[in-house]
Design a protein around this motif. Structure first.
Motif, mmCIF file in Angstrom:
data_model
loop_
_atom_site.group_PDB
_atom_site.id
_atom_site.type_symbol
_atom_site.label_atom_id
_atom_site.label_comp_id
_atom_site.label_asym_id
_atom_site.label_seq_id
_atom_site.Cartn_x
_atom_site.Cartn_y
_atom_site.Cartn_z
ATOM 1 N N ILE A 208 31.440 0.148 57.746
ATOM 2 C CA ILE A 208 31.398 -0.224 56.595
ATOM 3 C C ILE A 208 31.571 0.325 55.561
ATOM 4 C CG2 ILE A 208 28.818 -0.913 55.308
ATOM 5 C CD1 ILE A 208 27.969 -0.947 58.277
ATOM 6 N N GLY A 209 31.753 1.459 55.157
ATOM 7 C CA GLY A 209 32.253 2.553 54.023
ATOM 8 C C GLY A 209 33.320 1.539 53.685
ATOM 9 N N TYR A 210 34.494 1.945 54.527
ATOM 10 C CA TYR A 210 36.318 1.782 54.303
ATOM 11 C C TYR A 210 36.270 0.434 53.477
ATOM 12 C CZ TYR A 210 40.269 -0.677 55.578
ATOM 13 O OH TYR A 210 41.609 -0.362 55.779
ATOM 14 N N ARG A 211 34.980 -0.588 53.986
ATOM 15 C CA ARG A 211 34.974 -1.833 53.867
ATOM 16 C C ARG A 211 34.612 -2.141 52.152
ATOM 17 N NH1 ARG A 211 33.590 -3.840 58.960
ATOM 18 N NH2 ARG A 211 31.694 -3.669 58.153
ATOM 19 N N MET A 212 33.836 -1.642 52.184
ATOM 20 C CA MET A 212 33.346 -1.380 50.432
ATOM 21 C C MET A 212 34.119 -0.078 50.081
ATOM 22 S SD MET A 212 29.129 -0.113 50.652
ATOM 23 C CE MET A 212 28.310 -1.022 52.610
ATOM 24 N N ASN A 213 34.910 0.707 50.450
ATOM 25 C CA ASN A 213 35.504 0.956 49.184
ATOM 26 C C ASN A 213 36.972 -0.057 49.279
ATOM 27 O OD1 ASN A 213 34.787 4.000 48.590
ATOM 28 N ND2 ASN A 213 35.291 4.123 51.298
ATOM 29 N N VAL A 225 43.613 -8.864 53.781
ATOM 30 C CA VAL A 225 43.414 -7.893 55.121
ATOM 31 C C VAL A 225 42.503 -8.435 56.079
ATOM 32 C CG1 VAL A 225 44.867 -6.379 53.738
ATOM 33 C CG2 VAL A 225 42.706 -6.045 53.507
ATOM 34 N N GLY A 226 41.422 -8.998 55.554
ATOM 35 C CA GLY A 226 40.401 -9.696 56.325
ATOM 36 C C GLY A 226 39.159 -9.842 55.784
ATOM 37 N N ILE A 227 38.788 -8.700 54.874
ATOM 38 C CA ILE A 227 37.709 -8.817 54.800
ATOM 39 C C ILE A 227 37.082 -9.375 53.817
ATOM 40 C CG2 ILE A 227 36.063 -6.528 53.000
ATOM 41 C CD1 ILE A 227 38.986 -4.704 54.072
ATOM 42 N N HIS A 228 35.926 -9.748 54.464
ATOM 43 C CA HIS A 228 34.892 -10.846 53.355
ATOM 44 C C HIS A 228 33.977 -9.869 51.971
ATOM 45 C CE1 HIS A 228 32.373 -13.844 52.481
ATOM 46 N NE2 HIS A 228 32.265 -14.638 53.710
ATOM 47 N N VAL A 229 34.785 -10.054 51.438
ATOM 48 C CA VAL A 229 34.368 -9.448 50.068
ATOM 49 C C VAL A 229 33.120 -9.681 49.781
ATOM 50 C CG1 VAL A 229 35.008 -9.321 47.580
ATOM 51 C CG2 VAL A 229 36.798 -9.211 49.122
ATOM 52 N N ASP A 230 33.136 -10.889 49.557
ATOM 53 C CA ASP A 230 31.457 -11.137 49.323
ATOM 54 C C ASP A 230 30.224 -10.729 49.908
ATOM 55 O OD1 ASP A 230 32.143 -12.414 46.678
ATOM 56 O OD2 ASP A 230 31.514 -14.466 47.459
ATOM 57 N N THR A 232 30.815 -7.956 52.220
ATOM 58 C CA THR A 232 30.374 -6.687 51.918
ATOM 59 C C THR A 232 29.802 -6.313 50.697
ATOM 60 O OG1 THR A 232 32.757 -6.751 52.972
ATOM 61 C CG2 THR A 232 31.908 -4.398 52.181
ATOM 62 N N ARG A 233 30.114 -7.234 49.606
ATOM 63 C CA ARG A 233 29.324 -6.917 47.999
ATOM 64 C C ARG A 233 27.756 -6.677 48.573
ATOM 65 N NH1 ARG A 233 32.197 -7.171 43.097
ATOM 66 N NH2 ARG A 233 30.599 -8.570 42.714
ATOM 67 N N LYS A 234 27.835 -7.537 48.754
ATOM 68 C CA LYS A 234 26.058 -8.125 49.096
ATOM 69 C C LYS A 234 25.369 -7.096 50.239
ATOM 70 C CE LYS A 234 25.010 -12.724 49.639
ATOM 71 N NZ LYS A 234 24.729 -13.645 50.206
ATOM 72 N N MET A 235 25.942 -6.746 51.429
ATOM 73 C CA MET A 235 25.420 -5.611 52.106
ATOM 74 C C MET A 235 25.450 -4.319 50.649
ATOM 75 S SD MET A 235 24.700 -4.961 55.176
ATOM 76 C CE MET A 235 25.498 -6.184 56.270
ATOM 77 N N ALA A 236 26.326 -4.086 50.385
ATOM 78 C CA ALA A 236 26.256 -2.928 49.543
ATOM 79 C C ALA A 236 24.948 -2.653 49.027
ATOM 80 C CB ALA A 236 27.067 -2.586 48.504
ATOM 81 N N VAL A 237 24.835 -4.160 48.562
ATOM 82 C CA VAL A 237 23.413 -4.421 47.306
ATOM 83 C C VAL A 237 22.058 -4.036 47.799
ATOM 84 C CG1 VAL A 237 22.179 -6.014 45.958
ATOM 85 C CG2 VAL A 237 24.280 -6.065 45.743
ATOM 86 N N ILE A 238 21.527 -4.754 49.102
ATOM 87 C CA ILE A 238 21.017 -4.770 50.524
ATOM 88 C C ILE A 238 20.515 -3.292 50.886
ATOM 89 C CG2 ILE A 238 20.002 -5.295 53.028
ATOM 90 C CD1 ILE A 238 21.440 -8.250 52.434
ATOM 91 N N MET A 239 21.383 -2.452 51.442
ATOM 92 C CA MET A 239 21.421 -1.156 51.530
ATOM 93 C C MET A 239 21.007 -0.077 50.322
ATOM 94 S SD MET A 239 23.871 -0.135 54.055
ATOM 95 C CE MET A 239 25.776 -0.412 53.288
ATOM 96 N N SER A 240 20.774 -0.556 49.086
ATOM 97 C CA SER A 240 21.018 0.083 48.400
ATOM 98 C C SER A 240 19.643 -0.558 47.879
ATOM 99 C CB SER A 240 21.683 -0.214 46.694
ATOM 100 O OG SER A 240 21.573 0.257 45.915
#
Length: 347
Positions: A208-213, A225-230, A232-240
């Motif tokens: 998860i950290g790798y995808r965020m970076n 490279v296959g990362i779901h950008v939106d 991943t960003r939403k996951m970062a905000v939820i955890m925050s």
């Protein structure tokens, strides 16, 4: 010299802290005791800012919404009248649920404001505060009927501005007691913060950290490279948002008082300033920045009013030093960050 640029801001604040301690003329025990209390109250807030920065969204000023989720949960528990032990568990569970819901909403909005996330998150924080205050000032007692009418104002509409939760403050009083400086407390809150910090550290090193970076470095390439950008960003905000709600629970529990309408205000600014003082930037951050920042910034925050009072012989001016330090930190760090970005582009 380039490799030491990340230490410019922490070194600057370390020097200011030393000068502030000298000017304030306070004892080491006083500072240690105050730092213990502030570490417990603010430690997790700084950790809550890490994931959005990793995902390239800058500082998430909407962590106030996570704090609001905690306050709503605490109000519900106080209203129903749970015992402190059971109530604490329910507050945590309810806060997490609300934070997931609110974090999803915030993440969706910030995904529509790519490139302007910091301004958007600040506006979201103001909007959330307004809606929250309307509900508990007007709706509580009219549309929402409370279980315990003692929490209402004398007119029967709106929750009191301050509620005593001293029973929750004493939860850890007899568990691993310690004395730091002039303050007697418990080792349990420190252990909780260290555990949460360790979990955050492992998440930053995980997939998860790798995808965020990756998203933070380059959204276009991350998507290729296959990362779901939106997502991943939403996951970062939820955890925050979840971390911010847990941080506010710690804050309220340590304080022993729930400031219903103002308890969550300015925590975003002070947390951001502390993180930046620790050497974080709007693009790069780690756990070390959070823990260095909380000690540097809050040391200066503790001594600045007394230093201002001693220098200018005016108690009122001393208090203005607090706001000056907080907002000045953000401006100073912003200037350093912009300068570093310009130099990076030139090379």
């Amino acid at each position: 010299m380039k490799r030491y640029k990340e230490y410019y801001v922490p070194i600057f604040f370390f020097i200011l802290s030393i000068l502030g301690i000298i000017a304030a003329k306070v004892g080491f025990n006083f500072i240690l005791g105050e730092l213990y209390a502030r570490f417990i109250r603010n430690g997790i807030f700084l950790l809550a800012l890490i994931f959005p920065i990793m995902a390239g969204m800058g500082i998430n000023f909407s962590i106030t919404i996570g704090a609001i989720a905690a306050q709503i949960s605490m109000l519900i528990v106080i209203d129903i009248g749970f015992t402190p032990g059971l109530g604490s568990i329910i507050v945590i569970l309810l806060s997490v649920v609300l934070s997931i819901v609110f974090g999803n909403m915030i993440g969706t909005l910030l995904n529509r404001a790519k490139g302007k996330e910091m301004i958007a998150s600040m506006v979201i924080g103001f909007l959330g505060t307004s809606l929250y205050q309307i509900v508990f000032m007007v709706a509580y007692g009219t549309i929402i009927k409370p279980f315990n009418e003692d929490i209402l104002l004398t007119r029967g509409i709106g929750v009191k501005s301050m509620l005593d939760i001293g029973e929750y403050k004493n939860l850890f009083s007899n568990m691993l007691p310690i004395k730091i400086g002039n303050i007697e407390g418990s080792l349990v809150p420190i252990i909780i913060i260290i555990i949460i910090g360790t979990v955050v550290h492992f998440i930053t090193k995980s997939k998860i950290g790798y995808r965020m970076n990756a998203v933070g470095e380059n959204m276009y390439l991350a998507e290729k490279v296959g990362i779901h950008v939106d997502k991943t960003r939403k996951m970062a905000v939820i955890m925050s948002t979840i971390l911010a709600s847990l941080a506010q629970i710690m804050f309220i529990q340590n304080l022993g008082i729930l400031n219903v309408y103002t308890g969550h205000l300015n925590l975003d600014v002070f947390s951001s300033a502390a993180l930046l003082a620790g050497g974080a930037t709007f693009k790069k951050v780690n756990i070390r920045n959070a823990f260095i920042g909380i000690f540097l910034f809050h040391t200066l925050f503790i001594v600045s009013p007394l230093a201002g009072q001693n220098i200018f012989k005016n108690p009122a001016l001393g208090e203005y030093f607090r706001s000056f330090i907080a907002y000045g930190t953000i401006v100073f760090a912003l200037m350093i960050n912009l300068k570093n970005l310009e130099e990076a582009k030139d090379h």
